[in-house]
Design a protein around this motif. Structure first.
Motif, PDB file in Angstrom:
ATOM      1  N   THR A 132       0.837  -1.203   0.000  1.00 58.41           N
ATOM      2  CA  THR A 132       0.000   0.000   0.000  1.00 58.41           C
ATOM      3  C   THR A 132       0.871   1.250   0.000  1.00 58.41           C
ATOM      4  OG1 THR A 132      -1.784  -1.157   1.155  1.00 58.41           O
ATOM      5  CG2 THR A 132      -1.822   1.250   1.207  1.00 58.41           C
ATOM      6  N   PHE A 161      -6.818  -6.862  -3.480  1.00 51.84           N
ATOM      7  CA  PHE A 161      -5.891  -5.813  -3.054  1.00 51.84           C
ATOM      8  C   PHE A 161      -4.896  -5.493  -4.160  1.00 51.84           C
ATOM      9  CE2 PHE A 161      -7.419  -7.469   1.011  1.00 51.84           C
ATOM     10  CZ  PHE A 161      -7.733  -6.286   1.665  1.00 51.84           C
ATOM     11  N   SER A 212      -6.633  -3.392  -6.565  1.00 56.77           N
ATOM     12  CA  SER A 212      -6.898  -2.073  -5.983  1.00 56.77           C
ATOM     13  C   SER A 212      -5.705  -1.138  -6.068  1.00 56.77           C
ATOM     14  CB  SER A 212      -7.344  -2.207  -4.519  1.00 56.77           C
ATOM     15  OG  SER A 212      -6.239  -2.454  -3.663  1.00 56.77           O
ATOM     16  N   TYR A 213      -4.487  -1.675  -6.169  1.00 55.53           N
ATOM     17  CA  TYR A 213      -3.310  -0.811  -6.268  1.00 55.53           C
ATOM     18  C   TYR A 213      -3.355   0.027  -7.540  1.00 55.53           C
ATOM     19  CZ  TYR A 213      -1.576  -3.907  -2.597  1.00 55.53           C
ATOM     20  OH  TYR A 213      -1.442  -4.622  -1.441  1.00 55.53           O
ATOM     21  N   THR A 242      -5.786   2.759  -6.737  1.00 53.90           N
ATOM     22  CA  THR A 242      -5.163   3.624  -5.734  1.00 53.90           C
ATOM     23  C   THR A 242      -4.204   4.614  -6.391  1.00 53.90           C
ATOM     24  OG1 THR A 242      -5.344   1.955  -3.991  1.00 53.90           O
ATOM     25  CG2 THR A 242      -3.650   3.643  -3.705  1.00 53.90           C
ATOM     26  N   ASN A 253      -7.995   1.462  -1.466  1.00 61.26           N
ATOM     27  CA  ASN A 253      -7.319   0.163  -1.349  1.00 61.26           C
ATOM     28  C   ASN A 253      -8.044  -0.749  -0.367  1.00 61.26           C
ATOM     29  OD1 ASN A 253      -4.686  -0.991   0.607  1.00 61.26           O
ATOM     30  ND2 ASN A 253      -4.985  -1.784  -1.452  1.00 61.26           N
ATOM     31  N   GLY A 271     -10.273  -3.880  -1.743  1.00 62.06           N
ATOM     32  CA  GLY A 271      -9.648  -5.145  -1.370  1.00 62.06           C
ATOM     33  C   GLY A 271     -10.445  -5.951  -0.361  1.00 62.06           C
TER      34      GLY A 271
END
Length: 197
Positions: free
Chosen positions: A43, A93, A96-97, A100, A128, A132
């Motif tokens: 993250t 996740f 999601s990056y 993000t 994120n 996620g």
């Protein structure tokens, strides 16, 4: 689509490597797992990618990271890789990056500054977590073997331990990006990096 410059390709490669390192920090601290979710530095680096590289190059870096892992290079958490990772509850996740980095980049592309950087970093971190965690919940409900008594609340409780770490690291990423913007990124080939992207 704008052509990628040599500096863009170099930075994409650098962030792919940083994501791989951040994903496998648990290799030296194997106790950093909560409910099957590895506590990583991904993250932090995804936030940093959006802040430093901007929306286009930042999201491209995260897409390349995902694709490198999906073709079998062990760059995901626990040195995993391959198409089978798609079926893991935590794959959301990784997806999601991309969001993000893109959202953070959009927020800071036109108006850099510490306050904007901090807000963008925290918004990106929230994206994120939202994407996620919801992916993880539906994965456990529909195709993965859920733990006994698994609920939506339990999915979010698993995210509580890494939350303070990610809040602190997101703010630190914002401070670092702001500092780099005023020094390294304002000179040479780095000048106008985000605007060129």
């Amino acid at each position: 689509m704008k052509k990628l410059r040599a500096i863009d390709i170099t930075l994409v490669g650098m962030f792919v490597a940083l994501m791989a390192i951040g994903a496998n920090i648990t290799s030296i601290a194997p106790f950093l797992h909560v409910g099957g979710v590895p506590i990583t530095l991904q993250t932090f680096f995804a936030v940093l990618a959006g802040l430093i590289l901007g929306s286009r190059i930042g999201s491209i870096a995260m897409i390349v990271y995902m694709l490198v892992g999906l073709v079998g290079v062990p760059v995901f958490a626990d040195f995993s890789g391959g198409l089978g990772v798609i079926l893991k509850p935590t794959f959301g996740f990784i997806v999601s990056y991309i969001l993000t980095a893109f959202i953070i980049g959009k927020m800071v592309d036109k108006k850099p500054g510490l306050a904007i950087y901090i807000v963008a970093a925290l918004v990106g971190m929230a994206v994120n977590y939202l994407f996620g965690t919801n992916w993880m919940y539906f994965a456990f409900k529909f195709w993965a073997a859920a733990p006994a008594g698994f609920t939506y609340k339990m999915a979010w409780l698993w995210m509580v331990p890494p939350l303070p770490k990610d809040i602190i690291l997101s703010i630190l990423a914002a401070i670092l990006a702001n500092r780099l913007e005023k020094t390294v990124l304002s000179k040479g080939q780095f000048k106008n990096l985000k605007r060129a992207s």
